[in-house]
Motif scaffolding. Structure first.
Motif, PDB file in Angstrom:
ATOM      1  N   LYS A  58       7.120   1.953   6.321  1.00 21.96           N
ATOM      2  CA  LYS A  58       6.278   2.025   5.133  1.00 21.96           C
ATOM      3  C   LYS A  58       4.802   2.173   5.490  1.00 21.96           C
ATOM      4  N   ARG A  72       4.866   2.495   0.620  1.00 18.86           N
ATOM      5  CA  ARG A  72       5.693   3.689   0.417  1.00 18.86           C
ATOM      6  C   ARG A  72       6.576   3.903   1.646  1.00 18.86           C
ATOM      7  N   GLY A  78       5.731  14.316   6.763  1.00 19.63           N
ATOM      8  CA  GLY A  78       6.130  13.176   5.942  1.00 19.63           C
ATOM      9  C   GLY A  78       7.404  13.433   5.164  1.00 19.63           C
ATOM     10  N   LEU A 138       6.704   9.230   1.688  1.00 23.00           N
ATOM     11  CA  LEU A 138       5.550   9.588   2.524  1.00 23.00           C
ATOM     12  C   LEU A 138       5.350  11.102   2.618  1.00 23.00           C
ATOM     13  N   ILE A 177       1.800  13.072   3.174  1.00 27.65           N
ATOM     14  CA  ILE A 177       0.799  12.222   3.814  1.00 27.65           C
ATOM     15  C   ILE A 177      -0.054  13.035   4.788  1.00 27.65           C
ATOM     16  N   TYR A 226      -5.769   7.506   5.353  1.00 30.06           N
ATOM     17  CA  TYR A 226      -4.719   8.432   4.928  1.00 30.06           C
ATOM     18  C   TYR A 226      -4.859   8.741   3.433  1.00 30.06           C
ATOM     19  N   PHE A 274      -2.309  10.865   0.134  1.00 32.19           N
ATOM     20  CA  PHE A 274      -1.030  11.494  -0.210  1.00 32.19           C
ATOM     21  C   PHE A 274      -1.280  12.698  -1.076  1.00 32.19           C
TER      22      PHE A 274
END
Length: 132
Positions: free
Chosen positions: A70, A74, A102, A106, A109, A130, A132
Motif C-alpha cells: 500500500k 491504496r 502501477g 496504485l 502512480i 507521489y 495519482f
C-alpha cells in the motif's frame, strides 16, 4: 517515520574477483517498508566495486525494485528505478516510479524519492513524493 529494513540479501560476483581491482556483482534483496509505503519489495541491483570492499571509494548501483502493498492506504504494485551510491560511510539513493508500472489502486502512480543511511544500519530512512 518512513523507513525500510532488509529481510534478505543475496550477492554474487559476476565479473572480476574478490579483493582485486574493479568488479561487478549482482544482488537480489527483499525489503520491508513502513510509513507512507507499507509494502514488501524485491530489488535487483547491479553493483560496481572500485576495488577492495567499501573502503575503496564511492561506488554506484542501478537497480529496479518492485513493491507489493500500500501507498497512503491504496493497494497494488509498482516499480521504481534507483541509482544508489555507497561507500564505507553509508548508502544514498534517488529513485523514480517507472511510468505505467502501477497496478490495482496504485494504477497511475508517479513520483520520486530518496533513501539513505549509515552502512550496516538495520533501518534505512526514505522520502517519497507521489501523485495519482
Amino acid at each position: 517515520m518512513n523507513a525500510f529494513t532488509t529481510k534478505n540479501w543475496e550477492e554474487k560476483i559476476v565479473s572480476g574477483t574478490e579483493g582485486s581491482g574493479p568488479r561487478v556483482a549482482y544482488a537480489h534483496a527483499t525489503f520491508a517498508y513502513e510509513g507512507v509505503i507499507e509494502a514488501e519489495s524485491i530489488c535487483d541491483l547491479l553493483l560496481y566495486y572500485a576495488g577492495e570492499g567499501y573502503d575503496s571509494g564511492q561506488t554506484t548501483s542501478p537497480c529496479f525494485e518492485r513493491f507489493e502493498g500500500k501507498v497512503d492506504g491504496r493497494e497494488g504494485t509498482f516499480i521504481v528505478r534507483h541509482e544508489y551510491t555507497f561507500d564505507a560511510k553509508g548508502i544514498a539513493s534517488t529513485f523514480t516510479v517507472v511510468p505505467g508500472s502501477g497496478t490495482g489502486e496504485l494504477a497511475g502512480i508517479t513520483g520520486s524519492g530518496t533513501a539513505g543511511g549509515a552502512m550496516g544500519e538495520d533501518r534505512v530512512a526514505y522520502t517519497f513524493e507521489y501523485t495519482f
